[in-house]
Structure formats: C-alpha cells, structure tokens
Design an enzyme around this catalytic site. Structure first.
Site, PDB file in Angstrom:
ATOM      1  N   LYS A  31       0.874  -1.223   0.157  1.00  0.00           N
ATOM      2  CA  LYS A  31       0.036   0.017   0.104  1.00  0.00           C
ATOM      3  C   LYS A  31       0.728   1.288  -0.021  1.00  0.00           C
ATOM      4  CE  LYS A  31      -2.390  -0.756   3.975  1.00  0.00           C
ATOM      5  NZ  LYS A  31      -1.705  -1.914   4.261  1.00  0.00           N
ATOM      6  N   ARG A  77      -9.200   1.283   9.481  1.00  0.00           N
ATOM      7  CA  ARG A  77      -8.800   0.018   9.759  1.00  0.00           C
ATOM      8  C   ARG A  77      -9.737  -0.974  10.335  1.00  0.00           C
ATOM      9  NH1 ARG A  77      -3.188   0.319   9.247  1.00  0.00           N
ATOM     10  NH2 ARG A  77      -1.887  -1.152  10.229  1.00  0.00           N
ATOM     11  N   ARG A 137      11.601  -7.878   5.413  1.00  0.00           N
ATOM     12  CA  ARG A 137      11.849  -6.438   5.711  1.00  0.00           C
ATOM     13  C   ARG A 137      12.234  -6.269   7.205  1.00  0.00           C
ATOM     14  NH1 ARG A 137       6.363  -2.670   6.371  1.00  0.00           N
ATOM     15  NH2 ARG A 137       6.062  -3.186   4.189  1.00  0.00           N
ATOM     16  N   ARG A 181      14.652  -4.578  12.338  1.00  0.00           N
ATOM     17  CA  ARG A 181      13.814  -4.606  13.200  1.00  0.00           C
ATOM     18  C   ARG A 181      13.437  -5.855  14.275  1.00  0.00           C
ATOM     19  NH1 ARG A 181       9.063  -1.238   9.967  1.00  0.00           N
ATOM     20  NH2 ARG A 181       8.073  -2.325  11.152  1.00  0.00           N
ATOM     21  N   ARG A 193      -0.446  -9.445  13.523  1.00  0.00           N
ATOM     22  CA  ARG A 193      -0.795  -8.370  12.767  1.00  0.00           C
ATOM     23  C   ARG A 193      -1.542  -8.744  11.595  1.00  0.00           C
ATOM     24  NH1 ARG A 193       4.311  -5.457  10.877  1.00  0.00           N
ATOM     25  NH2 ARG A 193       4.987  -5.015  13.162  1.00  0.00           N
TER      26      ARG A 193
HETATM   27  P1  AMP Z   1       0.996   0.678   9.172  1.00  0.00           P
HETATM   28  O1  AMP Z   1       2.217   1.099   8.961  1.00  0.00           O
HETATM   29  O2  AMP Z   1      -0.056   1.216   8.505  1.00  0.00           O
HETATM   30  O3  AMP Z   1       0.876  -1.012   9.351  1.00  0.00           O
HETATM   31  O4  AMP Z   1       0.697   0.841  10.680  1.00  0.00           O
HETATM   32  C1  AMP Z   1       1.558   0.566  11.939  1.00  0.00           C
HETATM   33  C2  AMP Z   1       0.897   0.353  12.998  1.00  0.00           C
HETATM   34  O5  AMP Z   1       0.277   1.703  13.567  1.00  0.00           O
HETATM   35  C3  AMP Z   1      -0.271  -0.532  13.094  1.00  0.00           C
HETATM   36  O6  AMP Z   1       0.048  -2.001  13.294  1.00  0.00           O
HETATM   37  C4  AMP Z   1      -1.225  -0.004  14.222  1.00  0.00           C
HETATM   38  O7  AMP Z   1      -0.700  -0.399  15.497  1.00  0.00           O
HETATM   39  C5  AMP Z   1      -1.081   1.411  14.015  1.00  0.00           C
HETATM   40  N1  AMP Z   1      -2.031   1.870  13.057  1.00  0.00           N
HETATM   41  C6  AMP Z   1      -1.726   2.559  11.871  1.00  0.00           C
HETATM   42  N2  AMP Z   1      -3.085   2.889  11.350  1.00  0.00           N
HETATM   43  C7  AMP Z   1      -3.892   2.615  12.373  1.00  0.00           C
HETATM   44  C8  AMP Z   1      -5.415   2.852  12.415  1.00  0.00           C
HETATM   45  N3  AMP Z   1      -5.977   3.264  11.448  1.00  0.00           N
HETATM   46  N4  AMP Z   1      -6.030   2.386  13.415  1.00  0.00           N
HETATM   47  C9  AMP Z   1      -5.397   1.821  14.839  1.00  0.00           C
HETATM   48  N5  AMP Z   1      -4.059   1.628  14.528  1.00  0.00           N
HETATM   49  C10 AMP Z   1      -3.136   1.872  13.380  1.00  0.00           C
END
Ligand code: AMP
Length: 187
Positions: free
Chosen positions: A13, A88, A128, A134, A145
């Site tokens: 994405k 989400r 990654r 990480r 996740r």
């Molecule tokens: P991402 O980079 O979008 O995968 O986001 C990394 C982390 O941030 C996720 O695993 C969640 O813990 C948190 N996160 C990101 N976007 C959201 C959202 N819309 N609602 C809740 N948690 C979020």
C-alpha cells in the site's frame, strides 16, 4: 479522487500509494507514518500508541481520528487524498464517512484492495524486519498483525463492496506491473 487503500501490512500500500500521489497530484495520508513519527518524537500521542504498535495491535480509534481529521483539513487535501492504513475497522470507516460529510468533502470514491496471500505477507514482513534490523518484529508479532487485519480490517472489503466502490488487484509481481494493474482498475 478520494481513495482508500486496503490490504494486509506488507501488501505494498505504501509503495503503490506513493506512485499514485505523483499520478493524481493529491497527498497520501498514512496513519502508520504519522504514528511512527509521533513515537519517534515521543509526543504524548506517540507514547500512548507505542505499546499497541509494538504488539501488532491497533491503537485506539480515538487516537487516529484526530490525526486524520487534522490532515483532511489541510489545503493540499482539498482536491482529494489517498488514505493508507485508515480506516482499519468498521467504526473507523463510518467515522470517516461522517467526517467527510461534516467538512463537505463528499464521499470516498473507491477502495482499492491490494490482494496478497497470508504466506507471502509473512515472508515479506520477515524479510523487511531483517533488512531494517527490526528485531522486535518477530514472526509471532507479524502473524498477530495479519490476524488483526483479517479480523478487523477485512470486513471493510464488504463495506465498500456493498457500496459498489471496491476494486481489486493482485499485489504480486513487479512494482511497475502492479502499478499498471492499479491504474487499469482506477480508470
Ligand atoms: P501501518 O504502517 O499502517 O501498518 O501501521 C503501523 C501500526 O500503527 C499498526 O500496526 C497499528 O498499531 C497502528 N495503526 C496505523 N493505522 C492505524 C489505524 N487506522 N487504526 C489503529 N491503529 C493504526
């Protein structure tokens, strides 16, 4: 164009979203990027979000609503935006619709599903984690996740599908190949 990107973590994405930014000339709003920046800067918001992020859980809805609402109000987002990582879950999708109505910005036009199998996702995320050093991104956290995605975020495919807004592409192949598929379904 108001576009929602849907897909598991590691589905591409972020990368494809960047290409679409250049193509449509509208900004990408990534709640994940905003939260990581807040964690790094140790803001109160970042401190609140960190534990959930480290565990692979979603942070509380109220934490992300503020980020999105503020970003949607910026001048560069008036023509449209690409939402990456938000909504989400169903509650967030409904709140997003309400926000857009309230600020008079119309509706989401399309939701793009970047489809990648769970096994491919695990492989990509492990790769990654190793490359970026990480160490806390263990296989257990990665699998969690994906579970959270399947339980919380996957229902959004139905939400946007029922509204006739969902388009789907296979997220496997070369970056450019996938990008062309995306442009094809967004036409
Ligand atoms: P991402 O980079 O979008 O995968 O986001 C990394 C982390 O941030 C996720 O695993 C969640 O813990 C948190 N996160 C990101 N976007 C959201 C959202 N819309 N609602 C809740 N948690 C979020």
């Amino acid at each position: 164009m108001r576009l929602v990107l849907l897909g598991a973590p590691g589905s591409g994405k972020g990368t494809q979203g960047e290409k679409l930014v250049a193509h449509f000339g509208i900004p990408k709003i990534s709640t994940g990027d905003a939260l990581r920046a807040a964690v790094k800067a140790q803001t109160p918001l970042g401190l609140t979000a960190k534990a959930a992020m480290d565990a692979g859980d979603l942070v509380a809805n109220e934490v992300v609503y503020g980020i999105v609402e503020e970003r949607l109000a910026q001048p560069d987002a008036q023509k449209g935006c690409i939402l990456d990582g938000f909504p989400r879950n169903l509650a967030q999708a409904q709140v997003l619709d309400t926000m857009l109505t309230r600020i008079g910005k119309g509706d989401i036009d399309k939701a793009l599903h970047l489809h990648v199998t769970d096994e491919e996702i695990v492989k990509r995320l492990l790769d990654r984690a190793q490359k970026e050093g990480r160490a806390d991104d263990t296989e257990a956290v990665i699998r969690h996740r994906i579970e959270v995605y399947n339980a919380e975020t996957r229902p959004l495919l139905d939400y946007y599908g029922k509204q006739g807004k969902l388009v789907k592409v296979e997220g496997v192949g070369g970056l450019e190949e996938i990008y062309q598929r995306i442009l094809g379904v967004l036409k």
